[in-house]
Design a protein around this motif. Sequence first.
Motif, mmCIF file in Angstrom:
data_model
loop_
_atom_site.group_PDB
_atom_site.id
_atom_site.type_symbol
_atom_site.label_atom_id
_atom_site.label_comp_id
_atom_site.label_asym_id
_atom_site.label_seq_id
_atom_site.Cartn_x
_atom_site.Cartn_y
_atom_site.Cartn_z
ATOM 1 N N ASP A 69 0.861 -1.180 0.000
ATOM 2 C CA ASP A 69 0.000 0.000 0.000
ATOM 3 C C ASP A 69 0.905 1.241 0.000
ATOM 4 O O ASP A 69 2.128 1.127 0.187
ATOM 5 N N PRO A 70 0.368 2.432 -0.245
ATOM 6 C CA PRO A 70 1.232 3.612 -0.360
ATOM 7 C C PRO A 70 2.149 3.855 0.841
ATOM 8 O O PRO A 70 3.319 4.217 0.666
ATOM 9 N N HIS A 71 1.655 3.647 2.055
ATOM 10 C CA HIS A 71 2.489 3.885 3.231
ATOM 11 C C HIS A 71 3.550 2.803 3.416
ATOM 12 O O HIS A 71 4.663 3.084 3.865
ATOM 13 N N GLN A 72 3.226 1.575 3.056
ATOM 14 C CA GLN A 72 4.233 0.514 3.077
ATOM 15 C C GLN A 72 5.317 0.800 2.033
ATOM 16 O O GLN A 72 6.506 0.579 2.284
ATOM 17 N N LEU A 73 4.895 1.304 0.875
ATOM 18 C CA LEU A 73 5.849 1.673 -0.167
ATOM 19 C C LEU A 73 6.769 2.790 0.317
ATOM 20 O O LEU A 73 7.987 2.737 0.111
ATOM 21 N N LEU A 74 6.206 3.784 0.974
ATOM 22 C CA LEU A 74 7.013 4.875 1.529
ATOM 23 C C LEU A 74 8.043 4.315 2.513
ATOM 24 O O LEU A 74 9.225 4.698 2.472
ATOM 25 N N GLU A 75 7.632 3.409 3.371
ATOM 26 C CA GLU A 75 8.551 2.799 4.336
ATOM 27 C C GLU A 75 9.660 2.039 3.611
ATOM 28 O O GLU A 75 10.835 2.125 3.994
ATOM 29 N N HIS A 76 9.313 1.314 2.563
ATOM 30 C CA HIS A 76 10.323 0.584 1.785
ATOM 31 C C HIS A 76 11.311 1.565 1.147
ATOM 32 O O HIS A 76 12.534 1.340 1.187
ATOM 33 N N CYS A 77 10.818 2.665 0.603
ATOM 34 C CA CYS A 77 11.697 3.688 0.009
ATOM 35 C C CYS A 77 12.641 4.256 1.061
ATOM 36 O O CYS A 77 13.840 4.430 0.802
ATOM 37 N N HIS A 78 12.121 4.526 2.254
ATOM 38 C CA HIS A 78 12.962 5.047 3.341
ATOM 39 C C HIS A 78 14.029 4.024 3.755
ATOM 40 O O HIS A 78 15.170 4.390 4.058
ATOM 41 N N GLN A 79 13.666 2.751 3.770
ATOM 42 C CA GLN A 79 14.645 1.706 4.114
ATOM 43 C C GLN A 79 15.784 1.686 3.100
ATOM 44 O O GLN A 79 16.955 1.566 3.469
ATOM 45 N N VAL A 80 15.444 1.829 1.811
ATOM 46 C CA VAL A 80 16.477 1.839 0.771
ATOM 47 C C VAL A 80 17.340 3.094 0.900
ATOM 48 O O VAL A 80 18.567 3.018 0.776
ATOM 49 N N GLU A 81 16.730 4.235 1.178
ATOM 50 C CA GLU A 81 17.519 5.447 1.422
ATOM 51 C C GLU A 81 18.475 5.234 2.587
ATOM 52 O O GLU A 81 19.656 5.607 2.510
ATOM 53 N N GLU A 107 -4.316 6.706 -7.649
ATOM 54 C CA GLU A 107 -4.731 7.093 -6.299
ATOM 55 C C GLU A 107 -4.171 8.450 -5.896
ATOM 56 O O GLU A 107 -3.105 8.867 -6.337
ATOM 57 N N HIS A 108 -4.936 9.097 -5.030
ATOM 58 C CA HIS A 108 -4.508 10.339 -4.390
ATOM 59 C C HIS A 108 -4.413 10.066 -2.890
ATOM 60 O O HIS A 108 -5.326 9.484 -2.307
ATOM 61 N N VAL A 109 -3.291 10.466 -2.308
ATOM 62 C CA VAL A 109 -3.073 10.353 -0.872
ATOM 63 C C VAL A 109 -2.655 11.732 -0.396
ATOM 64 O O VAL A 109 -1.831 12.387 -1.044
ATOM 65 N N ASN A 110 -3.222 12.177 0.704
ATOM 66 C CA ASN A 110 -2.841 13.483 1.246
ATOM 67 C C ASN A 110 -2.998 13.425 2.759
ATOM 68 O O ASN A 110 -4.085 13.645 3.282
ATOM 69 N N ASP A 111 -1.902 13.083 3.433
ATOM 70 C CA ASP A 111 -1.910 13.078 4.893
ATOM 71 C C ASP A 111 -0.578 13.639 5.396
ATOM 72 O O ASP A 111 0.237 14.110 4.596
ATOM 73 N N ASP A 112 -0.370 13.599 6.685
ATOM 74 C CA ASP A 112 0.835 14.203 7.267
ATOM 75 C C ASP A 112 2.128 13.544 6.798
ATOM 76 O O ASP A 112 3.179 14.183 6.796
ATOM 77 N N ASP A 113 2.071 12.280 6.395
ATOM 78 C CA ASP A 113 3.272 11.541 6.029
ATOM 79 C C ASP A 113 3.523 11.444 4.524
ATOM 80 O O ASP A 113 4.645 11.201 4.105
ATOM 81 N N LEU A 114 2.479 11.613 3.726
ATOM 82 C CA LEU A 114 2.604 11.279 2.315
ATOM 83 C C LEU A 114 1.590 12.048 1.479
ATOM 84 O O LEU A 114 0.418 12.142 1.859
#
Length: 164
Positions: A69-81, A107-114
């Motif tokens: 999901d988008p937030h899991q993807l963000l976490e994966h991107c951060h892990q690679v960074e 999809e559109h996501v708009n929250d504090d993290d993403l």
Amino acid sequence: MSAAVRTVLALGSNLGESRTTLSDAVAALADHPAMKLVAVSPVARTKPVGGPEQPDYLNLVAAFETTLDPHQLLEHCHQVENLHQRTREVRWGPRTLDVDIITYGTEHVNDDDLVIPHPRAAERAFVLQPWAWMDPDAVLEGEPVAELASRAQDHSGVELFEGE
């Protein structure tokens, strides 16, 4: 398991061995059971946009199919960074690796993290031009990516990287 969603990620680096970092980061992103690499753009050399004075960047765009999901993807991107010693000390400052989620299907996501689509992607030739090289028919929010790239203020600072 949910259906795979096509996501476009933008990667950039201007510290260390940037070309190797970008290649390794794409491989690390794909080295997840929920990520399938679909396409990778040529590498662009780009002038920095915003932030302090700093070296030129190398940038590329990669498309994946993912069941994260988008937030899991963000976490994966951060892990690679983090694997590439990414630090967040200066906004828009130099970095070993930056990975941004540009799109996640429609999809559109708009929250504090993403925020998806990435809120500044349509203005950044350093994202748009490599994306257009990778996928000449790509569209962002109904507009052709190649046209957006040609109108971006930083377009003159983007060139195909021919180095190693």
